[in-house]
Design a protein around this motif. Sequence first.
Motif, mmCIF file in Angstrom:
data_model
loop_
_atom_site.group_PDB
_atom_site.id
_atom_site.type_symbol
_atom_site.label_atom_id
_atom_site.label_comp_id
_atom_site.label_asym_id
_atom_site.label_seq_id
_atom_site.Cartn_x
_atom_site.Cartn_y
_atom_site.Cartn_z
ATOM 1 N N LEU A 30 0.858 -1.181 0.000
ATOM 2 C CA LEU A 30 0.000 0.000 0.000
ATOM 3 C C LEU A 30 0.894 1.230 0.000
ATOM 4 C CD1 LEU A 30 -2.988 0.965 0.154
ATOM 5 C CD2 LEU A 30 -2.668 1.144 2.637
ATOM 6 N N ALA A 31 0.668 2.129 -0.964
ATOM 7 C CA ALA A 31 1.518 3.316 -1.095
ATOM 8 C C ALA A 31 0.657 4.557 -1.294
ATOM 9 C CB ALA A 31 2.480 3.150 -2.267
ATOM 10 N N PHE A 32 1.127 5.647 -0.734
ATOM 11 C CA PHE A 32 0.504 6.953 -0.902
ATOM 12 C C PHE A 32 1.474 7.858 -1.651
ATOM 13 C CE2 PHE A 32 -1.229 5.004 2.874
ATOM 14 C CZ PHE A 32 -2.595 5.202 2.741
ATOM 15 N N GLY A 33 0.939 8.737 -2.489
ATOM 16 C CA GLY A 33 1.831 9.560 -3.283
ATOM 17 C C GLY A 33 1.270 10.922 -3.636
ATOM 18 N N ALA A 233 5.489 11.091 -9.998
ATOM 19 C CA ALA A 233 4.928 10.897 -8.662
ATOM 20 C C ALA A 233 6.003 10.421 -7.697
ATOM 21 C CB ALA A 233 3.789 9.887 -8.695
ATOM 22 N N ILE A 234 5.845 10.810 -6.437
ATOM 23 C CA ILE A 234 6.686 10.306 -5.345
ATOM 24 C C ILE A 234 5.794 9.466 -4.446
ATOM 25 C CG2 ILE A 234 8.147 10.911 -3.393
ATOM 26 C CD1 ILE A 234 8.802 13.518 -4.787
ATOM 27 N N LEU A 235 6.183 8.194 -4.200
ATOM 28 C CA LEU A 235 5.350 7.247 -3.474
ATOM 29 C C LEU A 235 6.053 6.736 -2.230
ATOM 30 C CD1 LEU A 235 4.267 5.199 -6.603
ATOM 31 C CD2 LEU A 235 2.762 6.695 -5.283
ATOM 32 N N PHE A 236 5.287 6.613 -1.139
ATOM 33 C CA PHE A 236 5.787 6.056 0.119
ATOM 34 C C PHE A 236 4.766 5.047 0.621
ATOM 35 C CE2 PHE A 236 7.669 10.234 -0.207
ATOM 36 C CZ PHE A 236 8.981 10.022 0.187
ATOM 37 N N GLY A 237 5.264 3.881 1.090
ATOM 38 C CA GLY A 237 4.345 2.889 1.610
ATOM 39 C C GLY A 237 5.068 1.686 2.190
ATOM 40 N N ASP A 238 4.278 0.656 2.501
ATOM 41 C CA ASP A 238 4.793 -0.565 3.122
ATOM 42 C C ASP A 238 4.259 -1.780 2.378
ATOM 43 O OD1 ASP A 238 6.226 0.697 5.247
ATOM 44 O OD2 ASP A 238 4.320 0.999 6.285
ATOM 45 N N LYS A 239 4.985 -2.891 2.527
ATOM 46 C CA LYS A 239 4.569 -4.190 2.023
ATOM 47 C C LYS A 239 4.447 -5.148 3.197
ATOM 48 C CE LYS A 239 7.268 -3.541 -2.226
ATOM 49 N NZ LYS A 239 8.390 -4.091 -3.031
#
Length: 240
Positions: A30-33, A233-239
Amino acid sequence: MIKHLIIGLLCGLPFLVHAQERSKKPTRGLAFGLFAHTNGVGAEVQYHVYRDGLDFVAGLSLASLRHPQQLKIESAYADQGGKRYFYDKKNYGFVLAPTFGISKVLIGRDDYSRINVRTTLSGGPVLGILKPYYLEVAIPFNGNQAYVEVDKYDANLYNFTNIVGEADYLLGIGELSVVPGINGKFATMVDFAGKNDLIRAVELSLYGTLFVRPFDLMDLTEDKSFYLGGQIAILFGDKW
């Protein structure tokens, strides 16, 4: 007998560790950007399902959309408190876009590379949202005297000579209208996280958006039904 059993366990230990590592391999992400595109800016969320072959990705984004010929100019009343405004702008435009697609790894993360590169092909329906553009306008009432009134832009009524400037951005929030359409996107994502359970990525995309009718952003200027552009886009999230 015991000696051979111990040797067998020791020999099999690396395979057990490897099996455990494989069982812990992330299967979701899940990533937010935040992103900027040819005709505006926006924010998005992406949900990934990782498989051995093609991965599945679903997303939801909300972005602004401006006409390519949109131009902000000085007010003729600048020395009387007038504000800059967009010439011939009729509506603010926004696009709400759910997307569904497939993704494939081009360069996987391993002992020699800490980055992961994947391509994604996605698309889906869009909702183009229009919000009226309000202006402060000068209404003459006695010779050279005038009072300021707030109204939606109308090229038949207002022009450079009587537009004082932009009005409050939130005006017209209850007068939204919707134009449906479809959207397609081809993207390449470079993940620099260096760890399998994190997403720290830059995504470069080429997109196309087609509305069922011209997206009514301008008044005198011809509006477009189809928008083609690029996006970063710049994306940040976790797996997990």
